[in-house]
Write an enzyme that holds these catalytic residues in place. Structure first.
Site, short mmCIF file in Angstrom:
data_model
loop_
_atom_site.label_atom_id
_atom_site.label_comp_id
_atom_site.label_asym_id
_atom_site.label_seq_id
_atom_site.Cartn_x
_atom_site.Cartn_y
_atom_site.Cartn_z
N GLU A 130 12.99 -20.84 -54.62
CA GLU A 130 13.40 -19.51 -55.05
C GLU A 130 12.14 -18.65 -55.17
OE1 GLU A 130 15.98 -17.25 -58.54
OE2 GLU A 130 15.42 -19.35 -58.81
N HIS A 142 10.50 -14.55 -63.07
CA HIS A 142 9.43 -15.00 -62.17
C HIS A 142 8.14 -14.27 -62.50
CE1 HIS A 142 11.92 -17.07 -58.90
NE2 HIS A 142 12.80 -16.67 -59.81
N HIS A 196 16.76 -11.66 -55.84
CA HIS A 196 15.64 -10.95 -56.44
C HIS A 196 15.20 -9.81 -55.54
CE1 HIS A 196 14.83 -13.54 -59.97
NE2 HIS A 196 15.40 -14.48 -59.22
N HIS A 217 22.46 -16.15 -57.29
CA HIS A 217 22.99 -15.66 -58.58
C HIS A 217 23.45 -14.20 -58.48
CE1 HIS A 217 18.82 -14.40 -59.14
NE2 HIS A 217 18.42 -15.57 -59.57
N ASN A 220 22.74 -10.78 -60.64
CA ASN A 220 21.48 -10.88 -61.38
C ASN A 220 20.28 -10.67 -60.46
OD1 ASN A 220 23.30 -13.31 -62.99
ND2 ASN A 220 22.51 -11.56 -64.11
N ASP A 249 28.01 -18.31 -67.35
CA ASP A 249 27.75 -18.69 -68.74
C ASP A 249 28.18 -17.61 -69.73
OD1 ASP A 249 25.82 -16.77 -68.22
OD2 ASP A 249 24.11 -17.96 -68.94
N ASP A 276 21.38 -22.85 -62.87
CA ASP A 276 20.07 -22.22 -63.07
C ASP A 276 19.37 -22.86 -64.26
OD1 ASP A 276 18.01 -20.53 -62.33
OD2 ASP A 276 18.81 -18.78 -63.39
#
Length: 381
Positions: A130, A142, A196, A217, A220, A249, A276
């Site tokens: 990732e 990150h 991302h 994801h 996000n 979640d 994750d």
């Protein structure tokens, strides 16, 4: 290992929920899924007493577990420790995931997972990288210092890794890797995912045409989905051929949006569940260090000191329950944790059929985890 039949529970085979069926196992493999009424009289039976028997979960985004991050894993023993922590939580097949790091760390992770795969460490199905070729504006947890555009040397390294690992998934941003690089990675055999990134829908669609076929994801670390600017999230939901991971979640994605995504996703591509998970998975620890920063457990979340989400405090059984609460049919939610991610990564897992490895989870009627078998052997026995 002597043959035996698991009876007394409903069976999810990766697609359907079957009543009155048994799963027959021998020598670590499934040999039949058949009506209990047709079982041979002499076959030993393991009676489960209700609930549901399903394939072991498949998790394509596991940053760590058992107290270790993948970046700290030095070889097969460390990978086995991470895999064992997740198997006990129901995920018997995982892609250990390296979040953005240095070139040396990337090379070390490739070598460690290749060694573990060669040693046939149970549960290790490949590697997910990732980053580090991500958009700094969408870094999330990150470290921005590690984010950079993909170079020719990076591409060569990844293409070589795709050829020697059983599965290589690479999450990248189109801002940091061009369409030609995406195409070359896909042609080398990597599963290319977009994540991302602040890219718009048109850029995402061009990346899909170049060979990217997964979104990391969903919602996000990407541009918000708007009615005039659908972004990557909108493009992923509208695209029939692409799949998208999602963190169910209740913190990363509002439960109402889980339901919206479920209803909106065009097929045959599908949503699939990821944990994750971080180093804390499978431990009672309350915090750990990530690149000089502290990640803490906080009310079912993992956060940095500034409140930024840093992975998730989640297992896939809870994610299944989250999707059911959001409106998914049980068989849909179960497929999101089993057959769907296995298909995405090209893995022989996530289904109960003759010849499949006897990785099994027993869930109660509320879909909470009761017990796990790996290769027909109960964990904890």
């Amino acid at each position: 290992m002597a043959p035996r039949a698991f009876t007394g529970a409903r069976v999810f085979d990766g697609e359907r929920i079957l009543g009155g069926h048994a799963v027959c196992v021998e020598a670590g493999r499934v040999v039949a899924v058949e009506p209990e009424a047709t079982l041979a009289p002499g076959v030993p039976r393991e009676r489960l007493g209700g609930g549901l028997l399903a394939p072991g979960f498949v998790d394509l985004q596991v940053n760590g577990g058992g107290g270790l991050m993948l970046s700290e894993a030095g070889g097969p023993a460390d990978l086995a420790r991470i895999a064992e922590a997740h198997a006990r939580r129901g995920a018997t097949t995982i892609l250990p995931t390296l979040i953005s790091d240095t070139e040396a760390a990337t090379e070390a992770a490739i070598a460690a997972v290749a060694e573990a795969a060669a040693a046939e460490v149970p549960g290790i199905a490949g590697l997910h990288l990732e980053g580090p070729h991500l958009d700094p504006a969408k870094a999330g947890a990150h470290d921005p210092a590690h984010l950079r555009p993909m170079t020719g040397a990076d591409l060569d390294r990844l293409a070589t890794a795709a050829g020697k690992l059983p599965c290589l998934m690479v999450t990248l941003a189109p801002e940091a890797a061009g369409m030609a690089q995406i195409r070359a990675l896909a042609e080398a055999g990597a599963v290319v995912a977009l994540g991302h990134t602040g890219c718009d829908a048109g850029t995402a669609e061009r990346a899909f045409s170049a060979g990217a076929r997964v979104v990391t994801h969903l919602f996000n670390a990407m541009a918000p989905m708007g009615h005039r600017a659908p972004g990557l999230a909108g493009a992923a939901l509208a695209a029939g051929g692409e799949d998208a991971g999602i963190i169910a979640d209740g913190h990363h994605v509002d439960p109402r949006m889980l339901g919206v995504a479920l209803r909106a996703k065009a097929g045959p591509g599908a949503l699939f569940l990821v944990s994750d998970a971080m180093a804390l998975a499978g431990t009672e620890a309350e915090s750990f260090a990530l690149g000089g920063r502290t990640v803490r457990r906080d009310g079912g979340r993992l956060t940095l000191d500034d409140g930024t989400l840093a992975g998730a405090d989640l297992d896939l059984a809870r994610a299944v329950r989250g999707m059911i609460a959001a409106g998914a049919a049980p068989e849909t939610a179960l497929a999101m944790a089993t057959s769907a991610p296995a298909r995405v990564a090209g893995l022989e897992a996530g289904r109960l059929a003759p010849g499949a490895r006897a990785d099994l989870v027993h869930l109660d009627d509320a879909f909470a985890l009761r017990r796990v078998w790996r290769g027909g052997v109960a964990l904890g026995d």
